[in-house]
Write a protein that holds these residues in place. Sequence first.
Motif, PDB file in Angstrom:
ATOM      1  N   HIS A 115     -73.529  64.967  26.066  1.00  0.00           N
ATOM      2  CA  HIS A 115     -72.755  64.201  26.872  1.00  0.00           C
ATOM      3  C   HIS A 115     -72.038  65.049  27.940  1.00  0.00           C
ATOM      4  N   ASP A 116     -72.468  64.919  29.227  1.00  0.00           N
ATOM      5  CA  ASP A 116     -71.977  65.591  30.528  1.00  0.00           C
ATOM      6  C   ASP A 116     -71.846  66.937  30.386  1.00  0.00           C
ATOM      7  N   SER A 117     -72.454  67.586  29.815  1.00  0.00           N
ATOM      8  CA  SER A 117     -72.265  69.063  29.625  1.00  0.00           C
ATOM      9  C   SER A 117     -73.542  69.966  29.234  1.00  0.00           C
ATOM     10  N   THR A 118     -73.596  71.139  29.535  1.00  0.00           N
ATOM     11  CA  THR A 118     -74.643  71.992  29.172  1.00  0.00           C
ATOM     12  C   THR A 118     -74.210  73.301  28.603  1.00  0.00           C
ATOM     13  N   ASP A 119     -72.933  73.143  28.232  1.00  0.00           N
ATOM     14  CA  ASP A 119     -72.329  74.364  27.656  1.00  0.00           C
ATOM     15  C   ASP A 119     -73.200  74.829  26.104  1.00  0.00           C
ATOM     16  N   GLY A 120     -73.713  73.966  25.690  1.00  0.00           N
ATOM     17  CA  GLY A 120     -74.211  74.458  24.261  1.00  0.00           C
ATOM     18  C   GLY A 120     -75.456  74.956  24.532  1.00  0.00           C
ATOM     19  N   TRP A 121     -76.126  75.104  25.847  1.00  0.00           N
ATOM     20  CA  TRP A 121     -77.618  75.627  26.007  1.00  0.00           C
ATOM     21  C   TRP A 121     -77.709  76.977  25.775  1.00  0.00           C
ATOM     22  N   ALA A 122     -76.829  78.012  25.837  1.00  0.00           N
ATOM     23  CA  ALA A 122     -77.068  79.271  25.502  1.00  0.00           C
ATOM     24  C   ALA A 122     -77.304  79.710  24.113  1.00  0.00           C
ATOM     25  N   GLU A 123     -76.261  79.104  23.472  1.00  0.00           N
ATOM     26  CA  GLU A 123     -76.011  79.224  21.992  1.00  0.00           C
ATOM     27  C   GLU A 123     -77.600  78.586  21.387  1.00  0.00           C
ATOM     28  N   ALA A 124     -77.836  77.411  21.764  1.00  0.00           N
ATOM     29  CA  ALA A 124     -79.024  76.754  21.394  1.00  0.00           C
ATOM     30  C   ALA A 124     -80.448  77.382  21.575  1.00  0.00           C
ATOM     31  N   SER A 125     -80.312  78.179  22.851  1.00  0.00           N
ATOM     32  CA  SER A 125     -81.446  78.694  23.250  1.00  0.00           C
ATOM     33  C   SER A 125     -81.801  80.016  22.318  1.00  0.00           C
ATOM     34  N   ARG A 126     -80.791  80.805  22.064  1.00  0.00           N
ATOM     35  CA  ARG A 126     -80.998  81.883  21.065  1.00  0.00           C
ATOM     36  C   ARG A 126     -81.276  81.420  19.623  1.00  0.00           C
ATOM     37  N   TYR A 163     -64.188  56.687  35.148  1.00  0.00           N
ATOM     38  CA  TYR A 163     -65.079  56.785  36.141  1.00  0.00           C
ATOM     39  C   TYR A 163     -66.267  57.435  35.700  1.00  0.00           C
ATOM     40  N   ALA A 164     -67.308  56.794  36.219  1.00  0.00           N
ATOM     41  CA  ALA A 164     -68.874  57.231  35.946  1.00  0.00           C
ATOM     42  C   ALA A 164     -69.503  56.849  37.233  1.00  0.00           C
ATOM     43  N   PRO A 165     -70.627  57.758  37.277  1.00  0.00           N
ATOM     44  CA  PRO A 165     -71.455  57.192  38.728  1.00  0.00           C
ATOM     45  C   PRO A 165     -72.295  56.273  38.447  1.00  0.00           C
ATOM     46  N   GLU A 166     -72.651  55.632  39.558  1.00  0.00           N
ATOM     47  CA  GLU A 166     -73.916  54.608  39.674  1.00  0.00           C
ATOM     48  C   GLU A 166     -75.054  55.238  38.965  1.00  0.00           C
ATOM     49  N   PRO A 167     -75.778  54.618  37.987  1.00  0.00           N
ATOM     50  CA  PRO A 167     -77.094  54.987  37.646  1.00  0.00           C
ATOM     51  C   PRO A 167     -78.029  55.428  38.490  1.00  0.00           C
ATOM     52  N   ALA A 168     -78.209  54.745  39.668  1.00  0.00           N
ATOM     53  CA  ALA A 168     -79.236  55.266  40.897  1.00  0.00           C
ATOM     54  C   ALA A 168     -78.763  56.507  41.475  1.00  0.00           C
ATOM     55  N   LEU A 169     -77.460  56.690  41.634  1.00  0.00           N
ATOM     56  CA  LEU A 169     -76.835  58.150  41.988  1.00  0.00           C
ATOM     57  C   LEU A 169     -77.258  59.244  41.079  1.00  0.00           C
ATOM     58  N   ALA A 170     -76.982  58.965  39.716  1.00  0.00           N
ATOM     59  CA  ALA A 170     -77.172  59.900  38.727  1.00  0.00           C
ATOM     60  C   ALA A 170     -78.902  60.554  38.897  1.00  0.00           C
ATOM     61  N   VAL A 171     -79.532  59.328  39.045  1.00  0.00           N
ATOM     62  CA  VAL A 171     -81.094  59.667  39.000  1.00  0.00           C
ATOM     63  C   VAL A 171     -81.534  60.545  40.171  1.00  0.00           C
ATOM     64  N   GLY A 193     -74.294  69.370  43.747  1.00  0.00           N
ATOM     65  CA  GLY A 193     -74.058  67.808  43.699  1.00  0.00           C
ATOM     66  C   GLY A 193     -73.890  67.384  42.262  1.00  0.00           C
ATOM     67  N   LEU A 194     -74.805  67.794  41.467  1.00  0.00           N
ATOM     68  CA  LEU A 194     -74.642  67.088  40.099  1.00  0.00           C
ATOM     69  C   LEU A 194     -73.683  67.689  39.185  1.00  0.00           C
ATOM     70  N   LEU A 195     -73.341  68.909  39.235  1.00  0.00           N
ATOM     71  CA  LEU A 195     -72.270  69.532  38.815  1.00  0.00           C
ATOM     72  C   LEU A 195     -70.928  68.822  39.116  1.00  0.00           C
ATOM     73  N   GLU A 196     -70.673  68.819  40.499  1.00  0.00           N
ATOM     74  CA  GLU A 196     -69.463  68.071  41.080  1.00  0.00           C
ATOM     75  C   GLU A 196     -69.360  66.626  40.266  1.00  0.00           C
ATOM     76  N   GLU A 197     -70.553  65.717  40.197  1.00  0.00           N
ATOM     77  CA  GLU A 197     -70.330  64.454  39.652  1.00  0.00           C
ATOM     78  C   GLU A 197     -70.061  64.516  38.295  1.00  0.00           C
ATOM     79  N   ILE A 198     -70.718  65.350  37.451  1.00  0.00           N
ATOM     80  CA  ILE A 198     -70.401  65.558  35.988  1.00  0.00           C
ATOM     81  C   ILE A 198     -68.757  66.149  35.673  1.00  0.00           C
ATOM     82  N   THR A 199     -68.445  67.104  36.647  1.00  0.00           N
ATOM     83  CA  THR A 199     -67.041  67.400  36.320  1.00  0.00           C
ATOM     84  C   THR A 199     -65.991  66.353  36.745  1.00  0.00           C
ATOM     85  N   LYS A 200     -66.518  65.344  37.519  1.00  0.00           N
ATOM     86  CA  LYS A 200     -65.494  64.369  37.823  1.00  0.00           C
ATOM     87  C   LYS A 200     -65.431  63.529  36.609  1.00  0.00           C
ATOM     88  N   ALA A 201     -66.644  63.228  36.247  1.00  0.00           N
ATOM     89  CA  ALA A 201     -66.693  62.005  34.916  1.00  0.00           C
ATOM     90  C   ALA A 201     -65.995  62.679  33.833  1.00  0.00           C
TER      91      ALA A 201
END
Length: 281
Positions: free
Chosen positions: A38-49, A168-176, A87-95
């Motif tokens: 949810h609202d995070s990519t912090d696990g990508w590096a560990e998962a990739s290895r 706060y959460a973005p409108e679905p269309a904005l997220a798309v 843009g995506l990172l800013e919205e995710i950080t806000k949420a």
Amino acid sequence: MRIDLHAHSNISDGTEAPAVVMAAAAAAGLDVIALTDHDSTDGWAEASRAAVENGVALVPGMEISCRTDQGISVHLLSYLHDPTHEGLLEEITKAKDARLTRAERMVTLLAEDYPLSWDDVIHHVAPGATLGRPHIADALVAAGVVSDRSEAFTSILTSHSRYFVQHYAPEPALAVELVRAAGGVPVFAHPVASARGRVVGERTYRDMIDAGLAGLEVDHRDNTDEGREFLRRLAATHGLLMTGSSDYHGTGKPNRLGEYLTAPEVFARIEELGTGTPVIR
């Protein structure tokens, strides 16, 4: 090929580290697994290895929490987007920041009636994880208030409870739009999971499709049979991809890896459309 495009680690509300999720995917006989915290990519590096070590292909992803102007919760899966897109990172950080403030307020309300403190909740949050209601649920389980997360969510933490606080959460269309701008592939997660709460109407689907929605998560344990038929008709009408996924959370939910799968040709199309980051093999 066995392809599961929806799984969570303890970076959000799963109970296992990203590397453990990859090992579990291999043990479950999966060829491809998506990590969609949810609202995070912090696990990508560990998962990739770990994916390379375990011989499974990893689809780097994320599940974005959205809300319509009617207050209906919508979850959007994003596959293969650029995690540094401004843009995506800013919205995710806000949420994410709003989630934290919401959780603090909910714990304050719960503490009026139950033996619960903020420290109790933090104890269940992995370093760097996105804090949410599941962690409050875990603290309630540890305090003996409920037996498991499911009981917590159907009673104390339901959206109709006096302890529930919106965030706060973005409108679905904005997220798309933002996922597309980041080179990602947006797929509507469990769209007709009515047991979770209200589901969206025609206008939200139309707005998301107009914004660039790529697909619908049709085969998911929380989608009703009638709802799945509706989603198949909608996908056929609008040329949307149809996925199937487990929504695995470790021991946090009964969902099992590989209980629903995505067709190889759909996965191939997702890989073709995603330009923000590659599939890890």
